[in-house]
Design an enzyme around this catalytic site. Structure first.
Site, PDB file in Angstrom:
ATOM      1  CG  HIS A 164       6.741 -33.732  17.687  1.00 23.10           C
ATOM      2  ND1 HIS A 164       6.643 -34.969  18.271  1.00 23.10           N
ATOM      3  CD2 HIS A 164       7.799 -33.117  18.280  1.00 23.10           C
ATOM      4  CE1 HIS A 164       7.601 -35.115  19.166  1.00 23.10           C
ATOM      5  NE2 HIS A 164       8.312 -34.008  19.208  1.00 23.10           N
TER       6      HIS A 164
ATOM      7  CB  SER B 143       5.819 -36.605  26.407  1.00 23.96           C
ATOM      8  OG  SER B 143       7.146 -37.069  26.537  1.00 23.96           O
TER       9      SER B 143
ATOM     10  N   GLY C 102      12.357 -36.766  17.074  1.00 26.36           N
ATOM     11  CA  GLY C 102      11.602 -37.871  16.483  1.00 26.36           C
ATOM     12  C   GLY C 102      10.567 -38.437  17.431  1.00 26.36           C
TER      13      GLY C 102
END
Ligand code: PAF
Length: 284
Positions: free
Chosen positions: A37, A189, A31
């Site tokens: 992502h 990150s 998450g």
């Protein structure tokens, strides 16, 4: 997009999709999703592919409890990002779903050398936890393609080994996707949100070091470049854990540049109590 919280519901849905001839693309995450992502999801999303993104902050891979406690959780923003990216399935289980018999009952894998260096040496037990959760997730999702980010290069190597240990290297293709960076080079990150603005700017020196390790491969000895990097990181207020050079194919650590090998430089450093890692391939 469908959100599943239960293993059985996810399995039932995915077996129906497989029966319809769909491929399964899988992006495992913890998450606090960001552009890195998003790039993994983008690689997976295709007409005949069902893209599954899992969101689970896995307690067994945190060697430092305060890192676990402070790990950012942004479920609403995560779902928004996944919707925008046209992800098909968000799997958001809780710990009871992932570890129904408790943490000790999930099979562990021994990654040998890979667990003894770099992240393995500095974060005891970390890869054991990664192996536990990734093997569990792979059994549930049974993907055809698994997408992971190069930022966690050692983790990618561990997962590659895990696929072999699970006997799944033929069925599951591991795709390692390029690291997505901020404009100044800082690798994206989830932990970056914990940095103050000045710390964030100083953290870009990790990437500067990687670039200088790459740039000096034909002119200097690595030991000298390494020392310059350690000095720079210190000057910028970063606490370096390692500045290392390795063979990119198996992560054998190298004392000096070896141009005949595919090399990767890897750094771990903390600033303001936030631990960051990054790496860069030095040659094609
Ligand atoms: O890279 C991560 O976010 C995690 O280590 C992973 C692969 C999702 C396992 O918890």
């Amino acid at each position: 997009m469908i959100v599943f919280k239960k293993e059985q519901d996810l399995r039932t849905y995915l077996s129906q999709q497989r029966a319809l001839g769909k491929r399964i693309g899988f992006v495992p995450t913890m998450g606090a999703l960001h552009a890195g992502h998003r790039s993994l999801i983008d690689r997976s999303v295709q007409p005949e592919t069902v893209t599954v993104c899992s969101i689970f902050v896995n307690p067994t891979q945190f060697n430092d409890k305060s890192d676990y406690d402070k790990y950012p959780a942004t479920p609403d923003a995560d779902l928004k990002l996944l919707l925008e990216a046209r992800c098909d399935v968000a799997f958001m289980p809780d710990a009871a779903e992932m570890y129904p018999q408790g943490f000790a009952e999930v099979r562990t894998y021994d990654f040998g050398y890979l667990d003894s260096i770099l992240e393995g040496a500095h974060r005891p037990g970390h890869f054991r936890g990664v192996g536990q959760i990734v093997s569990r997730l792979l059994e549930m999702v049974q993907p055809d393609i698994l997408f992971m980010g190069q930022k966690d290069y050692q983790q990618c190597m561990v997962v590659k080994k895990l696929l072999g240990m699970m006997g799944r290297e033929q069925q599951i293709q591991l795709v390692i996707c390029d690291t997505v960076r901020e404009e100044d080079g800082l690798a994206m990150s989830s932990r970056n949100v914990r940095l103050t603005e000045p710390q964030r700017a100083l953290a870009a020196s990790i990437y500067q070091c990687l670039v200088s390790i790459q740039g000096k491969q034909n002119s200097d000895h690595f030991s000298l470049v390494r020392k310059e990097c350690l000095d720079l990181l210190k000057k910028k207020g970063l606490d370096a854990e390692y500045v290392s050079l390795a063979d990119a194919t198996d992560l054998t650590l190298l004392e000096d540049y070896e141009p005949s090998k595919k090399m990767v430089a890897l750094i771990a450093a903390s600033i303001g109590g936030v631990r960051l890692i990054d790496n860069l391939f030095l040659n094609p």
